[in-house]
Design a protein around this motif. Sequence first.
Motif, PDB file in Angstrom:
ATOM      1  N   UNK A  18       0.833  -1.210   0.000  1.00 12.08           N
ATOM      2  CA  UNK A  18       0.000   0.000   0.000  1.00 12.08           C
ATOM      3  C   UNK A  18       0.864   1.254   0.000  1.00 12.08           C
ATOM      4  N   UNK A  19       1.961   1.237   0.757  1.00  9.81           N
ATOM      5  CA  UNK A  19       2.833   2.408   0.826  1.00  9.81           C
ATOM      6  C   UNK A  19       3.438   2.718  -0.536  1.00  9.81           C
ATOM      7  N   UNK A  20       4.011   1.706  -1.186  1.00  9.28           N
ATOM      8  CA  UNK A  20       4.711   1.952  -2.442  1.00  9.28           C
ATOM      9  C   UNK A  20       3.794   2.173  -3.637  1.00  9.28           C
ATOM     10  N   UNK A  21       2.573   1.691  -3.592  1.00  8.12           N
ATOM     11  CA  UNK A  21       1.672   1.861  -4.726  1.00  8.12           C
ATOM     12  C   UNK A  21       0.613   2.934  -4.533  1.00  8.12           C
ATOM     13  N   UNK A  22       0.382   3.378  -3.298  1.00  6.12           N
ATOM     14  CA  UNK A  22      -0.674   4.367  -3.069  1.00  6.12           C
ATOM     15  C   UNK A  22      -0.178   5.596  -2.317  1.00  6.12           C
ATOM     16  N   UNK A  23       0.427   5.418  -1.169  1.00  9.01           N
ATOM     17  CA  UNK A  23       0.775   6.541  -0.305  1.00  9.01           C
ATOM     18  C   UNK A  23       1.956   7.336  -0.857  1.00  9.01           C
ATOM     19  N   UNK A  24       3.040   6.674  -1.203  1.00 14.58           N
ATOM     20  CA  UNK A  24       4.240   7.361  -1.681  1.00 14.58           C
ATOM     21  C   UNK A  24       4.000   8.148  -2.970  1.00 14.58           C
ATOM     22  N   UNK A  25       3.355   7.591  -4.002  1.00  8.86           N
ATOM     23  CA  UNK A  25       3.099   8.384  -5.207  1.00  8.86           C
ATOM     24  C   UNK A  25       2.229   9.606  -4.931  1.00  8.86           C
ATOM     25  N   UNK A  26       1.254   9.476  -4.040  1.00  5.30           N
ATOM     26  CA  UNK A  26       0.395  10.608  -3.693  1.00  5.30           C
ATOM     27  C   UNK A  26       1.204  11.710  -3.017  1.00  5.30           C
ATOM     28  N   UNK A  27       2.104  11.334  -2.122  1.00  5.56           N
ATOM     29  CA  UNK A  27       2.942  12.325  -1.439  1.00  5.56           C
ATOM     30  C   UNK A  27       3.862  13.030  -2.434  1.00  5.56           C
ATOM     31  N   UNK A  28       4.423  12.294  -3.380  1.00  7.40           N
ATOM     32  CA  UNK A  28       5.290  12.899  -4.389  1.00  7.40           C
ATOM     33  C   UNK A  28       4.507  13.859  -5.275  1.00  7.40           C
ATOM     34  N   UNK A  29       3.285  13.491  -5.651  1.00  9.36           N
ATOM     35  CA  UNK A  29       2.459  14.367  -6.474  1.00  9.36           C
ATOM     36  C   UNK A  29       2.144  15.654  -5.724  1.00  9.36           C
ATOM     37  N   UNK A  30       1.829  15.552  -4.446  1.00  8.08           N
ATOM     38  CA  UNK A  30       1.532  16.735  -3.648  1.00  8.08           C
ATOM     39  C   UNK A  30       2.744  17.653  -3.544  1.00  8.08           C
ATOM     40  N   UNK A  31       3.939  17.092  -3.400  1.00  3.53           N
ATOM     41  CA  UNK A  31       5.162  17.905  -3.340  1.00  3.53           C
ATOM     42  C   UNK A  31       5.387  18.637  -4.655  1.00  3.53           C
ATOM     43  N   UNK A  32       5.202  17.937  -5.798  1.00  2.00           N
ATOM     44  CA  UNK A  32       5.372  18.578  -7.115  1.00  2.00           C
ATOM     45  C   UNK A  32       4.355  19.690  -7.309  1.00  2.00           C
ATOM     46  N   UNK A  33       3.106  19.457  -6.904  1.00  2.00           N
ATOM     47  CA  UNK A  33       2.054  20.449  -7.059  1.00  2.00           C
ATOM     48  C   UNK A  33       2.334  21.679  -6.197  1.00  2.00           C
ATOM     49  N   UNK A  34       2.798  21.482  -4.985  1.00  2.00           N
ATOM     50  CA  UNK A  34       3.119  22.607  -4.101  1.00  2.00           C
ATOM     51  C   UNK A  34       4.287  23.417  -4.665  1.00  2.00           C
TER      52      UNK A  34
END
Length: 96
Positions: A18-34
């Motif tokens: 779950x971490x590598x397929x859901x949580x981590x990509x979401x966190x990376x997307x949020x960092x790029x968007x910010x």
Amino acid sequence: MEGGMMSFVFFGAMFLIMYFFMIRPQMQRQKREKKFQESLSRGMWVVTTAGIHGKVVDISGDSIVTLETGAGKIRFERSAISQELTAARYGKEEKK
């Protein structure tokens, strides 16, 4: 004992998946968007989270962005700007 250990390993593996397929990509997307939202500048073509396309004409203070759209000028919070369309949609950036 062995059944308890297998359950522990199974739940640990499920968490990692779950971490590598859901949580981590979401966190990376949020960092790029910010990072993108912090780098907004006048003249950029952008799209908001609501799907409104426009050109950034003014940035007031830390959080207000004014977009020029087909319907006129609209003010948004900086956090409502989702992505840039300048290069992807319109080719080279317009010069004034």
